[in-house]
Design a protein around this motif. Structure first.
Motif: not given
Length: 449
Positions: A241, A262, A280
């Motif tokens: 990440q 993310h 995300v």
């Protein structure tokens, strides 16, 4: 028969992975929403390897099935029983057949190693080349003993002298050599050691005895990190990440709190886009330039065009395709729906299987009723249509261009263009009935005391 300049890869993926304490085979655990083994295969393909062989164990049929699905049955070599890394590499010999060229040995549990980290091992077409790294804490790593630029030995920590233990250059396990040389050397490796295993590292000493060049090329410690336990998997994910965030920031993507965002392995975000905190991305997300993904949204398998805005608290599922300047607001879920430019669904709606025309407005609480318990059907909302709040559109159904659907309607039939559709019960007001109800309810409650 291939040429000496050809490349092949042998990926070792036969480990038991017992320290993971998981029913999922170790190499199939994901980093960046992609199996670690697939990261290793990606690197081999990016290197231009014309042959890729994955060594699997008989104990993991799931790993074998995974490899066959991606590369085919011809990519499989089986190590049974497991007798060390050297033995595992030898299992690939028959599968490579008459291949002539250089071969690199990599690992299915080293997910952060990329093609650019490996490329240097192919710079020389002779001898044995090992990838090393400078360890912050050498610990139990094998040490690379050098004489100038020549690798003289790889010494395991438990067998090393204090002088060798002081060395911080360590062995990653990744090794390359001409295929004929590698298997010739492996044929001489013995299992005369405490574990009774055949070690790949022994080929360095054997190559030296033959007068073959033995070299080291360095990579970062992070890139060669192996994963053997859940804690290490989490560390690998964090490193992955970190690289993704740095890459997108450098490419002109704005993130005020990048540590909360993310990404998946294949996420695409265009320059000038804004990604707010706590977003995300799952696999298959493509966000064009100048889009905005607002906080607490989840985007997977979806396309977001320039100028579109998503969230906060929105979910885009696979097949969501948002055109330019589309607005998908809070607590809206979109799945397998194309929304044409300027369309809006700002609040509390589910849009599944269908299309929404340009400039159309989907009111709060609207649902595309796409599933009847057996099959799915499509809902089509035409250009410029307006669907009132709390409406249920029961697929298959079409709302014509410019049509209006009154709030609270349950639409089961097609609505012509520019028509007004009302499908709800008639409201009836009974004067004084509320007061009568309260009086009776209070009396009934008092009687129970």
């Amino acid at each position: 028969m291939t040429t000496p300049s050809a490349r092949a890869a042998i990926i070792l993926a036969a480990g038991q992975g017992t320290r993971m304490k998981s029913p999922l085979p170790k190499v199939l655990h994901p980093v960046g929403h992609r199996a670690m083994l697939d990261h290793a295969i990606d690197a081999a393909e990016a290197l231009g390897c014309e042959r890729i062989v994955v060594v699997v164990g008989s104990h993991s049929p799931e790993v074998r099935a995974h490899v066959v699905k991606r590369l085919g049955e011809d990519a499989i070599a089986v190590q049974d029983p497991p007798l060390g890394t050297g033995h595992a590499v030898r299992a690939a010999e028959a599968v490579l057949g008459d291949f002539v060229g250089q071969v690199v040995v990599t690992y299915g549990d080293v997910p952060l190693l990329r093609a650019h980290d490996i490329e240097a091992v192919f710079e020389k077409s002779d001898g044995v080349t090992v990838i090393g790294f400078e360890a912050a804490d050498p610990g139990a790593y094998g040490r690379l003993v050098m004489d100038g630029e020549t690798l003289t030995a790889i010494t395991e920590a438990k067998e090393a002298s204090p002088e060798v233990l002081a060395i911080t250059n360590c062995n990653s396990g990744v090794m390359a050599a001409p295929v004929g040389l590698l298997f010739s050397l492996l044929a001489e490796v013995t299992n005369d050691n405490a574990k009774g295993e055949y070690y790949l590292t022994d080929v360095v000493e054997l190559a030296r005895k033959r007068g073959e060049p033995t070299r080291v090329t360095m990579a970062s410690e992070d890139s060669v990190m192996g994963v053997n336990a859940q804690g290490e998997l989490a560390q690998a994910e964090a490193l992955f990440q970190k690289v993704q965030r740095e890459t997108f920031l450098a490419a002109g993507v704005t993130m005020s709190a990048p540590g909360t965002v993310h990404f998946a392995w294949d996420t695409e975000v265009g320059a000038g886009s804004i990604i707010e905190p706590f977003v995300v991305f799952g696999p298959g997300a493509r966000v064009a330039e100048r889009a905005r993904i607002r906080s607490f949204s989840h985007v997977e398998g979806a396309v977001v065009a320039s100028g579109a805005e998503v969230g906060p608290y929105a979910r885009l599922r696979p097949g969501a395709d948002l055109g330019e300047d589309v607005k998908v607001g809070n607590f809206v879920e979109v799945k397998n729906v194309r929304m044409e430019p300027g369309a809006k669904a700002n609040h509390l709606s589910y849009l599944g299987d269908g299309s929404v025309g340009a400039g159309a407005n989907i009111g709060a609480g609207t649902i595309f009723c796409n599933y009847d318990g057996f099959n799915k059907a499509r809902t089509v909302v035409g250009e410029g249509a307006f669907v009132g709040s709390n409406s249920a559109l029961v697929a298959p159904v079409t709302i014509g261009a410019g049509a209006l659907v009154g709030s609270g309607s349950v639409i089961t039939k097609d609505v012509p263009a520019d028509a007004l559709a009302l499908a709800r019960g008639v409201q009836v007001n009974k004067e004084g009935a509320a007061a009568t109800f309260r009086k009776l309810a209070k009396a009934k409650k008092a009687a129970k005391k």
